[in-house]
Motif scaffolding. Structure first.
Motif, PDB file in Angstrom:
ATOM      1  N   UNK A 153       0.837  -1.202   0.000  1.00  0.00           N
ATOM      2  CA  UNK A 153       0.000   0.000   0.000  1.00  0.00           C
ATOM      3  C   UNK A 153       0.876   1.257   0.000  1.00  0.00           C
ATOM      4  N   UNK A 154       1.978   1.225   0.774  1.00  0.00           N
ATOM      5  CA  UNK A 154       2.910   2.362   0.790  1.00  0.00           C
ATOM      6  C   UNK A 154       3.549   2.552  -0.581  1.00  0.00           C
ATOM      7  N   UNK A 155       4.026   1.460  -1.177  1.00  0.00           N
ATOM      8  CA  UNK A 155       4.674   1.569  -2.487  1.00  0.00           C
ATOM      9  C   UNK A 155       3.707   2.111  -3.538  1.00  0.00           C
ATOM     10  N   UNK A 157       1.096   4.000  -3.015  1.00  0.00           N
ATOM     11  CA  UNK A 157       0.853   5.411  -2.695  1.00  0.00           C
ATOM     12  C   UNK A 157       2.022   6.277  -3.158  1.00  0.00           C
ATOM     13  N   UNK A 158       3.241   5.857  -2.836  1.00  0.00           N
ATOM     14  CA  UNK A 158       4.428   6.627  -3.195  1.00  0.00           C
ATOM     15  C   UNK A 158       4.655   6.681  -4.689  1.00  0.00           C
ATOM     16  N   UNK A 159       4.316   5.626  -5.397  1.00  0.00           N
ATOM     17  CA  UNK A 159       4.581   5.542  -6.832  1.00  0.00           C
ATOM     18  C   UNK A 159       3.455   6.062  -7.707  1.00  0.00           C
ATOM     19  N   UNK A 160       2.327   6.438  -7.104  1.00  0.00           N
ATOM     20  CA  UNK A 160       1.192   6.955  -7.884  1.00  0.00           C
ATOM     21  C   UNK A 160       1.592   8.265  -8.570  1.00  0.00           C
ATOM     22  N   UNK A 161       1.160   8.419  -9.806  1.00  0.00           N
ATOM     23  CA  UNK A 161       1.497   9.674 -10.496  1.00  0.00           C
ATOM     24  C   UNK A 161       0.842  10.872  -9.823  1.00  0.00           C
ATOM     25  N   UNK A 162       1.558  11.986  -9.850  1.00  0.00           N
ATOM     26  CA  UNK A 162       0.996  13.215  -9.280  1.00  0.00           C
ATOM     27  C   UNK A 162      -0.039  13.768 -10.237  1.00  0.00           C
ATOM     28  N   UNK A 163      -1.152  14.175  -9.666  1.00  0.00           N
ATOM     29  CA  UNK A 163      -2.218  14.764 -10.485  1.00  0.00           C
ATOM     30  C   UNK A 163      -1.980  16.259 -10.588  1.00  0.00           C
ATOM     31  N   UNK A 164      -2.304  16.808 -11.716  1.00  0.00           N
ATOM     32  CA  UNK A 164      -2.126  18.255 -11.904  1.00  0.00           C
ATOM     33  C   UNK A 164      -3.406  18.997 -11.680  1.00  0.00           C
TER      34      UNK A 164
END
Length: 164
Positions: A153-155, A157-164
Motif C-alpha cells: 500500500x505504501x509503495x 501510494x508513493x509511486x502513484x502519479x501526481x495529479x495536476x
C-alpha cells in the motif's frame, strides 16, 4: 549488584540489537510484524547517514537492554525532540530501573542538543508499558492518533502519479 553501564550501540552490536528486537516483538505478541534483518540495521543505523541511534545497557558486561531512537522536529514548538522507537529490557534485569535510565539518558542527550520533547508509541494492549511510562510522566496524548501505511500500500501510494 553489578553496576549498570549505558553506552552507544556499535556496529558490532548488530546481532544483539536485532535479537533484542525479536524478543520485544515476541513479548508484545507481534513477532510476525518484524521483517528487519541485521543487515538492514547495519545499513540504516551505521551507514553514511544513520537513520537511528541505539543506547545499550549492560550489567556486568552482559547485554541488559536497549533504547533505539532518532531525532524529530516539532513545527508547532519550533524545536527538536527525540522519538523512541524501541525500548527493551531483558526479563532477568527488569526491576532495576534500566528502562528509566535508558530513557533519561536519551532525554538528557536530546536536551543538550536543544531538544524539548520525547515521543514514543505504545502497543495498545501493553498495559505494563503504559503504566511504566505514566509513572515516569510520559503521558498519553489525547489529541493524536498514530496513522501508518506500509508494504505494498505504501509503495502504491508513493509511486502513484501526481495529479495536476
Amino acid at each position: 549488584m553489578s553496576v549498570i553501564v549505558l553506552r552507544p550501540g556499535r556496529i558490532d552490536d548488530i546481532e544483539t540489537i536485532h535479537a533484542a528486537l525479536l524478543r520485544l516483538g515476541t513479548h508484545i505478541g507481534a513477532h510476525q510484524e518484524i521483517t528487519s534483518t541485521p543487515d538492514d540495521l547495519r545499513r540504516y543505523g551505521f551507514g553514511e547517514k544513520p537513520a537511528f541511534s541505539t543506547l545499550i545497557a549492560e550489567v556486568g558486561g552482559e547485554f541488559a537492554g536497549l533504547c533505539l531512537h532518532f531525532p524529530i522536529f516539532s513545527t508547532w514548538m519550533g524545536r527538536p525532540g527525540v522519538y523512541v522507537q524501541d525500548l527493551y529490557v531483558e526479563n532477568r534485569f527488569r526491576g532495576r530501573r534500566i528502562g528509566e535510565k535508558l530513557l533519561r539518558r536519551v532525554a538528557r542527550e536530546c536536551r543538550a542538543a536543544g531538544g524539548v520533547y520525547l515521543r514514543l508509541s505504545v502497543d495498545t494492549d501493553n498495559e505494563t508499558a503504559k503504566a511504566f511510562y505514566e509513572r515516569l510522566g510520559i503521558g498519553w496524548s489525547s489529541y493524536e492518533q498514530v496513522q501508518k501505511i506500509v508494504g505494498e500500500a505504501f509503495f502504491a501510494f508513493a509511486d502513484a502519479p501526481e495529479e495536476e
